[in-house]
Design a protein around this motif. Structure first.
Motif, PDB file in Angstrom:
ATOM      1  N   UNK A 132       1.040  -1.397  -0.015  1.00  0.00           N
ATOM      2  CA  UNK A 132      -0.225   0.213   0.093  1.00  0.00           C
ATOM      3  C   UNK A 132       0.974   1.211   0.028  1.00  0.00           C
ATOM      4  N   UNK A 133       0.491   2.147  -0.649  1.00  0.00           N
ATOM      5  CA  UNK A 133       1.441   3.474  -0.607  1.00  0.00           C
ATOM      6  C   UNK A 133       2.520   3.484  -1.762  1.00  0.00           C
ATOM      7  N   UNK A 134       2.524   2.553  -2.355  1.00  0.00           N
ATOM      8  CA  UNK A 134       3.875   2.313  -3.055  1.00  0.00           C
ATOM      9  C   UNK A 134       3.753   2.901  -4.519  1.00  0.00           C
ATOM     10  N   UNK A 135       4.665   3.521  -5.124  1.00  0.00           N
ATOM     11  CA  UNK A 135       4.566   4.322  -6.249  1.00  0.00           C
ATOM     12  C   UNK A 135       5.514   3.875  -7.239  1.00  0.00           C
ATOM     13  N   UNK A 136       5.117   3.732  -8.714  1.00  0.00           N
ATOM     14  CA  UNK A 136       5.821   3.068  -9.722  1.00  0.00           C
ATOM     15  C   UNK A 136       5.813   4.084 -10.760  1.00  0.00           C
ATOM     16  N   UNK A 137       7.035   4.693 -11.104  1.00  0.00           N
ATOM     17  CA  UNK A 137       7.122   5.837 -12.236  1.00  0.00           C
ATOM     18  C   UNK A 137       7.509   5.215 -13.458  1.00  0.00           C
ATOM     19  N   UNK A 138       6.677   5.076 -14.443  1.00  0.00           N
ATOM     20  CA  UNK A 138       6.929   4.600 -15.879  1.00  0.00           C
ATOM     21  C   UNK A 138       6.953   5.673 -16.582  1.00  0.00           C
ATOM     22  N   UNK A 139       7.963   6.368 -16.977  1.00  0.00           N
ATOM     23  CA  UNK A 139       8.088   7.690 -17.938  1.00  0.00           C
ATOM     24  C   UNK A 139       7.217   8.827 -17.136  1.00  0.00           C
ATOM     25  N   UNK A 140       6.350   9.421 -17.928  1.00  0.00           N
ATOM     26  CA  UNK A 140       5.516  10.344 -17.456  1.00  0.00           C
ATOM     27  C   UNK A 140       4.388  10.027 -16.501  1.00  0.00           C
ATOM     28  N   UNK A 141       4.055   8.730 -16.442  1.00  0.00           N
ATOM     29  CA  UNK A 141       2.972   8.179 -15.941  1.00  0.00           C
ATOM     30  C   UNK A 141       3.398   7.502 -14.521  1.00  0.00           C
ATOM     31  N   UNK A 142       2.583   7.897 -13.510  1.00  0.00           N
ATOM     32  CA  UNK A 142       2.917   7.277 -12.108  1.00  0.00           C
ATOM     33  C   UNK A 142       1.736   6.478 -11.825  1.00  0.00           C
ATOM     34  N   UNK A 201      -4.022  -0.559  -1.387  1.00  0.00           N
ATOM     35  CA  UNK A 201      -4.471  -1.783  -0.940  1.00  0.00           C
ATOM     36  C   UNK A 201      -5.966  -1.911  -0.600  1.00  0.00           C
ATOM     37  N   UNK A 202      -6.644  -2.304  -1.455  1.00  0.00           N
ATOM     38  CA  UNK A 202      -8.169  -2.166  -0.956  1.00  0.00           C
ATOM     39  C   UNK A 202      -8.854  -3.457  -0.995  1.00  0.00           C
ATOM     40  N   UNK A 203      -8.585  -4.270   0.131  1.00  0.00           N
ATOM     41  CA  UNK A 203      -9.319  -5.502   0.395  1.00  0.00           C
ATOM     42  C   UNK A 203     -10.753  -5.587   0.427  1.00  0.00           C
ATOM     43  N   UNK A 204     -11.180  -6.734   0.265  1.00  0.00           N
ATOM     44  CA  UNK A 204     -12.478  -6.716   0.399  1.00  0.00           C
ATOM     45  C   UNK A 204     -13.060  -8.042  -0.523  1.00  0.00           C
ATOM     46  N   UNK A 205     -13.050  -7.705  -1.806  1.00  0.00           N
ATOM     47  CA  UNK A 205     -13.398  -8.626  -2.708  1.00  0.00           C
ATOM     48  C   UNK A 205     -12.469  -9.887  -2.542  1.00  0.00           C
ATOM     49  N   UNK A 206     -11.093  -9.695  -2.435  1.00  0.00           N
ATOM     50  CA  UNK A 206     -10.253 -10.439  -1.879  1.00  0.00           C
ATOM     51  C   UNK A 206      -9.071  -9.940  -1.053  1.00  0.00           C
ATOM     52  N   UNK A 207      -8.608 -10.696  -0.154  1.00  0.00           N
ATOM     53  CA  UNK A 207      -7.726 -10.079   0.754  1.00  0.00           C
ATOM     54  C   UNK A 207      -6.529  -9.266   0.127  1.00  0.00           C
ATOM     55  N   UNK A 208      -6.133  -9.575  -1.001  1.00  0.00           N
ATOM     56  CA  UNK A 208      -5.106  -9.065  -1.761  1.00  0.00           C
ATOM     57  C   UNK A 208      -5.271  -8.151  -2.714  1.00  0.00           C
ATOM     58  N   UNK A 209      -6.612  -7.702  -2.971  1.00  0.00           N
ATOM     59  CA  UNK A 209      -6.966  -6.715  -3.784  1.00  0.00           C
ATOM     60  C   UNK A 209      -6.363  -5.461  -3.820  1.00  0.00           C
ATOM     61  N   UNK A 210      -5.879  -4.965  -4.921  1.00  0.00           N
ATOM     62  CA  UNK A 210      -5.404  -3.589  -5.008  1.00  0.00           C
ATOM     63  C   UNK A 210      -6.194  -2.911  -6.197  1.00  0.00           C
ATOM     64  N   UNK A 211      -5.940  -1.473  -5.883  1.00  0.00           N
ATOM     65  CA  UNK A 211      -6.425  -0.376  -6.955  1.00  0.00           C
ATOM     66  C   UNK A 211      -5.210   0.403  -7.389  1.00  0.00           C
ATOM     67  N   UNK A 212      -5.294   0.654  -8.458  1.00  0.00           N
ATOM     68  CA  UNK A 212      -3.895   1.406  -8.889  1.00  0.00           C
ATOM     69  C   UNK A 212      -4.426   2.893  -9.581  1.00  0.00           C
ATOM     70  N   UNK A 213      -3.849   3.919  -8.653  1.00  0.00           N
ATOM     71  CA  UNK A 213      -4.405   5.318  -9.083  1.00  0.00           C
ATOM     72  C   UNK A 213      -3.230   5.781 -10.156  1.00  0.00           C
ATOM     73  N   UNK A 214      -3.666   6.497 -11.259  1.00  0.00           N
ATOM     74  CA  UNK A 214      -2.812   6.656 -12.334  1.00  0.00           C
ATOM     75  C   UNK A 214      -2.693   8.270 -12.417  1.00  0.00           C
ATOM     76  N   UNK A 215      -1.707   8.819 -12.579  1.00  0.00           N
ATOM     77  CA  UNK A 215      -1.297  10.096 -12.869  1.00  0.00           C
ATOM     78  C   UNK A 215      -0.748  10.257 -14.063  1.00  0.00           C
ATOM     79  N   UNK A 216      -1.174  10.976 -15.092  1.00  0.00           N
ATOM     80  CA  UNK A 216      -0.152  11.474 -16.296  1.00  0.00           C
ATOM     81  C   UNK A 216       0.353  12.804 -15.927  1.00  0.00           C
TER      82      UNK A 216
END
Ligand SMILES: [Fe+2]
Length: 218
Positions: free
Chosen positions: A66-76, A81-96
């Protein structure tokens, strides 16, 4: 690449057409509704497969938190971590970053859909209520903290058995779902839990076997 299907050719072709490389293969959770193409895509591209650290996956992968960032060029990409559907569910927030310093859209996997939320009963019979409570916390504590203009792109739309009441529209916005998603219009957590556990479509027979194979990577 996020949540690849087993048939990976279209992804390879799309990347080649744009002269781009696939460098990360994220799974928003261990999938049950389809066989994942993550391992095949990893073999074809050399890119790592990334799962939340709580995913009990038994093949080589990179753990994300949770809270980790991955920078791919201009995109972050920022991991929620958004558990519920499954314990390991994540959502990915995208910044251009060429557009704005703030997130533009969120890939919600099976946590928030257009018109519905992820079903919390697929694994761990007997844990449905706990998972439903976690889903409530993930939605209200993280997803709905996002501004209304943020676009929502879930892993499924109408016709999928990963939730109920899904719209046929493949995308939405935080603001629209906040106002009109039936699961997000209840006043208390207990009403939410009751709502998300009621009237669920039957679990397709293939779900358990898909999940088993996606865990082992066979
Ligand atoms: Fe799912």
């Amino acid at each position: 690449m996020v949540d690849p299907q087993l048939e990976i050719e279209p992804y390879l072709e799309a990347a080649a057409q744009k002269s781009m490389r696939i460098t990360h293969i994220f799974e928003t959770h261990v999938q049950a509704d389809h066989l994942s193409g993550a391992r095949r895509l990893a073999d074809a591209t050399g890119a790592p497969v990334l799962f939340h650290q709580s995913a009990p996956v038994r093949f080589p992968h990179v753990e994300i938190t949770d809270g980790e960032d991955h920078d791919l060029g201009n995109v972050r990409l920022s991991i929620l971590h958004t558990p519920g559907h499954t314990p390991d569910s994540v959502s990915i927030l995208v910044t251009d970053k060429t557009r704005a310093p703030e997130p533009w859209f969120v890939l919600t996997g099976d946590t928030l859909f257009s018109g519905g939320v992820g079903r919390p009963d697929l694994i761990g019979a007997g844990s449905e209520t706990t998972f439903a409570e976690q889903l409530h916390e993930s939605l209200y504590g993280k997803i709905l903290k996002l501004p209304d203009h943020v676009e929502v792109f879930p892993a499924h739309f109408g016709g999928a058995a990963c939730g109920k009441g899904l719209s046929g529209k493949p995308g939405s916005t935080i603001g629209f779902e906040r106002r009109f998603n039936p699961a997000l219009r209840l006043t208390s957590k207990s009403e939410f839990v009751q709502f998300v556990l009621a009237d669920l479509p039957p679990q397709p027979e293939a779900f358990a076997e898909n999940r088993r194979r996606n865990l082992s990577g066979e």
